[in-house]
Every structure is written in C-alpha cells, then in structure tokens.
Motif scaffolding. Structure first.
Motif, PDB file in Angstrom:
ATOM      1  N   ASN A 229    -129.314  74.951  91.279  1.00 38.26           N
ATOM      2  CA  ASN A 229    -128.457  74.946  89.809  1.00 38.26           C
ATOM      3  C   ASN A 229    -129.549  73.684  88.580  1.00 38.26           C
ATOM      4  O   ASN A 229    -129.302  74.952  87.687  1.00 38.26           O
ATOM      5  N   ARG A 230    -130.613  73.760  89.306  1.00 39.31           N
ATOM      6  CA  ARG A 230    -131.544  73.320  88.224  1.00 39.31           C
ATOM      7  C   ARG A 230    -131.833  75.260  88.014  1.00 39.31           C
ATOM      8  O   ARG A 230    -132.161  75.431  86.107  1.00 39.31           O
ATOM      9  N   ILE A 231    -132.547  76.094  88.116  1.00 37.15           N
ATOM     10  CA  ILE A 231    -132.775  77.221  87.877  1.00 37.15           C
ATOM     11  C   ILE A 231    -131.329  77.857  87.599  1.00 37.15           C
ATOM     12  O   ILE A 231    -131.412  78.263  86.488  1.00 37.15           O
ATOM     13  N   LEU A 232    -130.164  78.033  87.579  1.00 33.25           N
ATOM     14  CA  LEU A 232    -129.038  78.599  86.658  1.00 33.25           C
ATOM     15  C   LEU A 232    -129.266  77.400  85.888  1.00 33.25           C
ATOM     16  O   LEU A 232    -128.689  77.886  83.981  1.00 33.25           O
ATOM     17  N   PHE A 233    -129.082  76.272  85.373  1.00 33.92           N
ATOM     18  CA  PHE A 233    -129.526  75.708  85.016  1.00 33.92           C
ATOM     19  C   PHE A 233    -130.152  76.185  83.083  1.00 33.92           C
ATOM     20  O   PHE A 233    -130.223  76.036  81.604  1.00 33.92           O
ATOM     21  N   SER A 234    -131.460  75.887  84.037  1.00 28.93           N
ATOM     22  CA  SER A 234    -132.083  76.347  82.990  1.00 28.93           C
ATOM     23  C   SER A 234    -132.565  77.975  82.259  1.00 28.93           C
ATOM     24  O   SER A 234    -132.378  78.132  80.972  1.00 28.93           O
ATOM     25  N   GLN A 235    -131.691  78.674  83.091  1.00 23.48           N
ATOM     26  CA  GLN A 235    -131.291  79.694  82.480  1.00 23.48           C
ATOM     27  C   GLN A 235    -130.525  80.009  81.479  1.00 23.48           C
ATOM     28  O   GLN A 235    -130.275  80.311  80.523  1.00 23.48           O
ATOM     29  N   THR A 236    -129.335  78.889  81.981  1.00 24.96           N
ATOM     30  CA  THR A 236    -127.979  78.447  80.173  1.00 24.96           C
ATOM     31  C   THR A 236    -128.892  78.570  79.611  1.00 24.96           C
ATOM     32  O   THR A 236    -128.251  78.780  78.222  1.00 24.96           O
ATOM     33  N   ILE A 237    -129.965  77.511  79.547  1.00 23.32           N
ATOM     34  CA  ILE A 237    -130.846  76.380  78.565  1.00 23.32           C
ATOM     35  C   ILE A 237    -131.062  77.981  77.561  1.00 23.32           C
ATOM     36  O   ILE A 237    -131.198  77.946  76.123  1.00 23.32           O
ATOM     37  N   ILE A 238    -131.841  78.678  78.106  1.00 24.22           N
ATOM     38  CA  ILE A 238    -132.687  79.300  77.400  1.00 24.22           C
ATOM     39  C   ILE A 238    -131.706  80.340  76.763  1.00 24.22           C
ATOM     40  O   ILE A 238    -132.193  81.248  75.934  1.00 24.22           O
ATOM     41  N   GLN A 239    -130.887  80.712  77.518  1.00 23.45           N
ATOM     42  CA  GLN A 239    -129.449  81.836  76.426  1.00 23.45           C
ATOM     43  C   GLN A 239    -128.992  81.177  75.616  1.00 23.45           C
ATOM     44  O   GLN A 239    -128.812  81.970  74.368  1.00 23.45           O
ATOM     45  N   ASP A 240    -129.101  79.781  75.388  1.00 28.48           N
ATOM     46  CA  ASP A 240    -128.610  79.384  73.662  1.00 28.48           C
ATOM     47  C   ASP A 240    -129.956  79.338  73.902  1.00 28.48           C
ATOM     48  O   ASP A 240    -129.287  79.041  72.361  1.00 28.48           O
ATOM     49  N   LEU A 241    -130.723  78.684  73.511  1.00 27.33           N
ATOM     50  CA  LEU A 241    -131.789  78.662  73.192  1.00 27.33           C
ATOM     51  C   LEU A 241    -132.209  79.904  72.271  1.00 27.33           C
ATOM     52  O   LEU A 241    -132.680  80.350  71.106  1.00 27.33           O
ATOM     53  N   ALA A 242    -131.886  80.744  73.001  1.00 23.29           N
ATOM     54  CA  ALA A 242    -132.039  82.693  72.070  1.00 23.29           C
ATOM     55  C   ALA A 242    -132.367  82.247  70.164  1.00 23.29           C
ATOM     56  O   ALA A 242    -132.950  83.090  69.598  1.00 23.29           O
ATOM     57  N   TYR A 243    -130.389  81.646  70.426  1.00 23.45           N
ATOM     58  CA  TYR A 243    -129.659  81.879  69.120  1.00 23.45           C
ATOM     59  C   TYR A 243    -130.986  81.228  68.194  1.00 23.45           C
ATOM     60  O   TYR A 243    -130.966  81.191  67.000  1.00 23.45           O
ATOM     61  N   ALA A 244    -131.468  79.670  68.450  1.00 22.08           N
ATOM     62  CA  ALA A 244    -132.413  79.026  67.614  1.00 22.08           C
ATOM     63  C   ALA A 244    -133.331  79.291  67.730  1.00 22.08           C
ATOM     64  O   ALA A 244    -134.175  79.347  66.220  1.00 22.08           O
ATOM     65  N   ILE A 245    -134.490  79.780  68.517  1.00 22.38           N
ATOM     66  CA  ILE A 245    -135.068  81.056  68.188  1.00 22.38           C
ATOM     67  C   ILE A 245    -134.969  81.905  66.693  1.00 22.38           C
ATOM     68  O   ILE A 245    -136.468  81.995  66.332  1.00 22.38           O
TER      69      ILE A 245
END
Length: 325
Positions: A229-245
């Motif tokens: 779940n930590r791995i999957l949580f990290s992937q979720t955050i990365i996807q959300d961060l893509a727009y901020a980047i």
C-alpha cells in the motif's frame, strides 16, 4: 509572435526534432488512454464508479493529445504558425486548456471517492454508484464545456487570441493589455488543489494502515500488505503531482531562459507527457491490464489479492475506492 523572424521551419532541425517527439508521444499517449476506454466499454466487471472516472480522464487525454498536439502544435511546428489563422489557435488552445482543468477536477473527484469509501463505507456503497458518478462527472465536464464556449465567444469578440509560436515551440496567452490574462492565477489555484489532494490521500493511507494494524494477521503478512500500500500510495501521489510539475514548468521555470529548446520543454513537452503518462499509469495499476501484477501484487500468492470483506484487490489497486465497493 511575428513569423517574419521565424527560422525556416521546414529545414530547422529543432523544429523537426520537436515535431517528431510530439507526434510519437501523442500517439503513445492516445494508445494508452484508448486502451483504458476500451477496457471500460467492453468489460462489464470494469464498470465501477472509480473506473468510470478513469475512463472520463482517458477520453479527455485523447482529445488533448489529438486535437491540441497532433492536429495543431505538430503542423504549426513544421509549416509555421501562419498555417492556421489566430482564431483557430485560440479556439483549440481554449478547448484543451479547459479539458486540462477538467482533468484536475477528476483527480479531486477520485480522491473524494477513495476517502468516502474508506471513512464512510456505508454511504459510499449507497451513494457512490456508477450512475451517481456518471451524473457528477457529466455535470463537471458540462460546466467545462460551458466555460469553454463562453471563453471562445468572449475572445473572438475582443480579438484576444492565445497562439502557438513555431519559434519558441509553445503556446502563449495574448500580450494585448486590453485582454485579461486568465492564466495568471492558475499556478496558485493548482497548488491549493494539490495540497487538498495530498491531505485527502494521506488520510486515506493512514486509514488503510490502521486497518491492517487492527486485523489479526501475523506480522510478516501485515508488513507485506503495508509495503504494497505504501508503493501504491506513492504512485497515486506521483500521478497527482504531475499536474503541479507541469504548472511549475509552464508558469515559473519557463521564465528562467528564453532559449527555444527550454521554452519547448517548459511549455509543450512536459504538458504533453502529463497526458501520456496519465494513460500509462492507469494501465499499470488497472487490475486487468497491469503488467506489474507479479512483482507488485504478488499474484502468485493465493491470498495476496484479497482485501477485506472478500473483495479482490480492494485495497491493493492504487486508485481503488476501497474496502467496500
């Protein structure tokens, strides 16, 4: 931008390199997102509330990549910005920017979907049905279409046109002082939205963590599930961060240099990659489509994909709404 100062786009190596990159990236992104839509349309088991939002995201990605990059940015990069009249630039850029905002709203809707499922499971199963989700998603995009049409009419009446430059290989809002820059507060609004998404996702992850801590499993099994779940949580955050980047490059880092290559990276390349990457991520963590199942989900283990209440992958799908769906 004045095309008389432009290089000969038909012989300029940078123009051809960027055009080829945008074409290949757009085709790849369209293929990834089309797979998500096809999977949702043809697989009855995939027609969940969560997957409906993903399918809507995928459709918007396809339109942005196809209409914005393949049909506008690529030909203008090769044949020069005067290939189409300014009003054509403005209409297409307004459409894809409005859909881009709609995608950010989808990210927030997904975060709310998971949050309610985790903290208010009874209400989730009662109110977050595919039908309700369809109505909410349709209403959200209907509002985007309304704003899109209103902006296009207003820009045509005022002759306020955003245009794509074959010199700087990116689009620019109008510099006319008579026109309102509708993009000047976008970065701040996106930052606020991102903070909200992160807080919601952290609360969801903590709930998942506490759930497994409270269950009667041996410590090895608990650690393995928490790790997943930590791995999957990290992937979720990365996807959300893509727009901020993307916003950071477009509205902040683009001012650091006026080189053609840098303006292309900040204004076009990162933006396009967001939509291709979004489709790829949805494939990677879709239960049916993923090619990471063996390494990330341990599919060979008979119990590894069973979440609470017998729901397969209820807590292991990275965007799953979870434990009760």
């Amino acid at each position: 931008m004045n095309n008389t100062n432009s290089p000969n786009t038909l012989t300029d190596p940078l123009n051809w390199t960027t055009a080829i990159f945008m074409t290949v990236n757009a085709i790849f992104g369209i293929a990834c997102n089309a797979i998500i839509v096809y999977n949702f349309a043809t697989s009855p088991k995939e027609r969940t509330s969560f997957n409906l939002i993903c399918a809507a995201r995928a459709i918007a990605n396809v339109v942005i990549l196809g209409l914005g990059f393949l049909s506008l940015f690529v030909p203008l990069t090769i044949f020069g910005e005067n290939l189409f009249p300014p009003v054509h630039h403005a209409i297409v850029i307004t459409i894809i920017n409005s859909l881009y905002t709609g995608l950010q709203n989808c990210g927030f809707l997904i975060a709310i979907n998971r949050f309610v499922a985790m903290f208010f499971a009874f209400f989730y199963s009662k109110y977050f049905t595919p039908t309700v989700t369809f109505i909410l998603t349709a209403a959200m995009f209907a509002f985007r279409f309304y704003r899109m049409g209103d902006d296009i009419i207003d820009n045509i009446n005022k002759q306020c046109f955003s245009t794509y430059s074959s010199v700087y290989l990116t689009w620019f809002p109008t510099r006319d002082p008579r026109c309102v820059n509708k993009y000047e507060d976008v970065f701040d609004l996106t930052t606020l939205l991102l903070v909200g998404l992160v807080l919601i996702n952290i609360a969801t992850f903590v709930k998942i963590y506490l759930f497994y801590k409270s269950t009667e499993m041996d410590s090895k099994e608990i650690k393995k599930r928490i790790r997943k779940n930590r791995i999957l949580f990290s992937q979720t955050i990365i996807q959300d961060l893509a727009y901020a980047i993307d916003m950071t490059f477009t509205f902040k880092l683009s001012a650091l240099s006026m080189s053609r290559l840098w303006s292309f990276i900040c204004g076009s390349m990162v933006w396009e990659c967001v939509h291709s990457f979004d489709g790829l991520i949805m494939i990677m963590f879709n239960e049916k489509l993923t090619f990471l199942k063996k390494s990330f989900f341990d599919s060979s283990s008979p119990n590894s994909s069973v979440g609470p209440q017998g729901n397969p992958n209820a807590l292991f799908s990275p965007r799953a709404p979870a434990p009760v769906v």
